[in-house]
Write an enzyme that holds these catalytic residues in place. Structure first.
Site, PDB file in Angstrom:
ATOM      1  CG  ASP A  21      44.246  58.572  63.369  1.00 13.68           C
ATOM      2  OD1 ASP A  21      43.716  57.634  62.764  1.00 13.68           O
ATOM      3  OD2 ASP A  21      45.441  58.575  63.732  1.00 13.68           O
ATOM      4  CD  GLU A  32      41.106  54.759  64.164  1.00 15.31           C
ATOM      5  OE1 GLU A  32      41.298  53.887  63.298  1.00 15.31           O
ATOM      6  OE2 GLU A  32      41.968  55.598  64.490  1.00 15.31           O
TER       7      GLU A  32
END
Length: 620
Positions: free
Chosen positions: A331, A360
């Site tokens: 993330d 990400e």
């Protein structure tokens, strides 16, 4: 006299017990480790009131206590160990002494690694990922919907509430996932999020070593991993290195004054991810990007603190080893300290050379995405070790292409064609993850205004272009949320995952005809893709949409064993002149559409691409 002696002895033993009970270990992490790791070093975080007053001792063959580090907070110590190659699996005591006397002890265990642990193959472009938000997929164990002592209770009526989906629900429906042709499972975080509310998403961790009890237990997670492995499905863990939850246990007793960034108070990030490459970026903007918090409930962790850095690296390796993971989705990759992220990724990939990690970087600028990929030569000299990234630029270009007026100059598939041409920026474009949507954006069917023709074109492209496709749960059955942008709505419950659901997408019961057609469309392509070597590793050659008409897009995937021609046509019937593609067709005479089974004659000089259709032609 006798009674006085008994009383005196009682006071002595009570005093001795009180002294012994003065110390206790509240946290010791990681709680277990393994012999045979490539990195022989291990650092234990020990937390307990005034634990720094004690000194640890270890006597176990192959284990050396190298150093004990004390920090500002007397309730912490960090113990550095070396685990020799000769060390055997087993249990040993860590004895904590004061003034040479035993105050307490802790039984530590070293485990044997799985035989194939270091050689595990990570997700790759032979796979199709299925992304699940576990709270919203299936409720396999209603007994854990709410848990005593955890504030955020079950409330299926609330978009942002806990709905009860869990690990058992996923295990119960692995047959569906396998049957649909998905070969890798990326699950949004299931680590403990003991937050007051809206914790179902999993991104505010309160204990990095425990599965959230409302999803199950660590043992249940291992059970899921084993069940996936039996079916040849790779398990990908969603991790967060940037922040924790404000209710994490250490927030009540921080180890150091620099454990967090902006530790004195909340200061939001500016989200200026371009500072990584901007030659004119100020130090203030750069610091605020990396060190600022997302929200007040997600404190930003300081990975420049060496104890924090080691803690996070070891936690990652612990989960890979414990569960036998085949991948990590990281993330908010550009938000933690970038030098730490290079160290973190290198540590994981060194331990597991065939592993894969996707980061990400949510931007539509491919230059910013490419910066983070391994082997990219960056102007500022930064060296990343990250193998894969989420391809947000391609996702954005595809949606804009399909929603644009393709009869206008430069619109339609021209937008996608030009974005695909930016692949020269990447060190390895074939190791990017492509996707029509995910848990943080509108469903693709919603993005395309519930136009089924556009939807089919989008799915066909994502399953045949270069890279590793990812499909979000429910996208295969046209889940949509027109009229609301609520994250709770786009993460709606998968129909059939709860007892009493009137529609069951797992069995098809009650599913409307168009949703069933979409499900079959996805299933056919994903299962075909399993053995389509040209789609896995084959070259890609694409042809620019012609002139003013951006309504059609033709590209080829090919290797020594297979050649595939993909025709995406969003406009009217389109006559294609095969001579335009002669450099790749190279004498092929017939194409069979994978989706419909229809054969196309490639010897006539032209053929007609039907209006609003996607053709995936295997050529012969």
């Amino acid at each position: 006299m006798k009674n006085s002696l008994i009383l005196l002895l009682s006071f002595f033993f009570m005093g001795h017990m009180a002294s012994a009970a003065k110390y206790q270990i509240d946290h010791l992490e990681p709680s277990t480790w393994w012999v045979g790791m490539k990195n022989p070093k291990l650092q234990l975080l020990v937390h307990g009131e005034n634990i720094s007053e004690l000194r640890p001792e270890i006597k176990y063959d192959g284990v050396t206590l190298d150093q004990v580090s004390l920090v500002e907070n007397p309730n912490y110590m960090f113990i550095d160990l070396t685990i020799a190659e000769s060390a055997k699996a087993g249990k040993f005591e860590i004895v904590f002494t004061k003034s040479g006397k035993k105050a307490l002890s802790y039984t530590y265990e070293l485990l044997d690694r799985a035989k194939d642990s270091a050689d595990r193959i990570g997700f790759n472009n032979t796979d199709v990922m299925y992304l699940i938000t576990p709270d919203r997929f299936a409720n396999g164990d209603p007994s854990n919907d709410s848990v005593d002592g955890m504030a955020d209770k079950y409330n299926r009526e609330d978009d942002y509430g806990r709905h009860g989906g869990d690990i058992q629900g996923m295990i119960d429906h692995l047959d569906y996932i396998e049957d649909m042709g998905y070969t890798a499972l990326w699950v949004n975080p299931m680590i403990e999020n003991d937050m007051p509310s809206s914790s179902y998403h999993g991104y505010a961790i309160t204990d990095f070593y425990q599965v959230d009890a409302r999803f199950g237990s660590n043992e249940d997670y291992k059970k899921l991993a084993d069940a996936c492995d039996e079916r040849g499905i790779k398990l990908i863990m969603d991790m967060i290195m940037n922040h924790c939850g404000s209710e994490h246990w250490w927030m009540k007793d921080l180890p150091t004054s620099d454990w967090l960034n902006f530790q004195d108070g909340f200061k939001p990030t500016n989200h200026k991810r371009s500072v990584t490459q901007d030659p004119y970026a100020s130090k203030a903007d750069t610091k605020l990007h990396f060190d600022g918090w997302f929200v007040e409930t997600m404190p930003d962790m300081n990975q420049r603190n060496p104890f924090m850095a080691t803690y996070l690296i070891q936690n990652t390796i612990w989960w890979v080893e414990y569960a036998g993971l085949e991948g990590i989705r990281m993330d908010t990759y550009p938000y933690p300290d970038q030098h730490f992220m290079a160290d973190w990724t290198e540590a994981v990939m060194t331990e597991y050379p065939e592993f894969n990690i996707v980061g990400e970087e949510w931007t539509t600028n491919p230059a910013l995405v490419a910066y983070w990929q391994r082997d990219k030569k960056n102007a500022n000299g930064y060296t990343s070790e990250l193998p894969s990234l989420m391809d947000f630029p391609i996702q954005d270009a595809l949606a804009k292409s399909l929603n644009s007026d393709h009869t206008q100059w430069g619109q339609g598939f021209n937008l996608l064609y030009e974005m695909q041409a930016n692949d020269f920026l990447y060190a390895d474009p074939y190791n990017l993850v492509v996707f029509p949507d995910n848990h943080d954006m509108d469903r693709i069917y919603t993005q395309l205004e519930e136009d089924y023709t556009k939807y089919k074109l989008a799915i066909a492209y994502m399953l045949t272009t270069r890279g590793i496709p990812q499909i979000y749960y429910g996208t295969e059955i046209l889940m949509s949320h027109m009229g609301t942008s609520s994250h709770g709505a786009l993460r709606a419950d998968f129909p059939g995952g709860w007892e009493g659901d009137k529609v069951n997408a797992f069995t098809g019961e009650g599913l409307d005809a168009k949703a069933k057609e979409a499900q079959d469309f996805n299933k056919k392509l994903t299962n075909w893709r399993k053995t389509a070597t040209a789609i896995h590793d084959g070259k890609l050659t694409h042809f620019a949409p012609a002139g003013m008409d951006g309504g059609s897009y033709v590209y080829f995937r090919y290797d020594d064993n297979q050649k595939v021609m993909v025709v995406l046509n969003m406009g009217e019937d389109k006559e294609l002149y095969l001579a335009d593609y002669a450099e790749v067709l190279d004498g092929e005479t017939k194409g069979t559409d994978v989706i419909s089974g229809k054969e196309f004659d490639l010897t006539a000089g032209t053929f007609t691409a039907p209006a609003g259709e996607a053709l995936v032609l295997e050529l012969k």
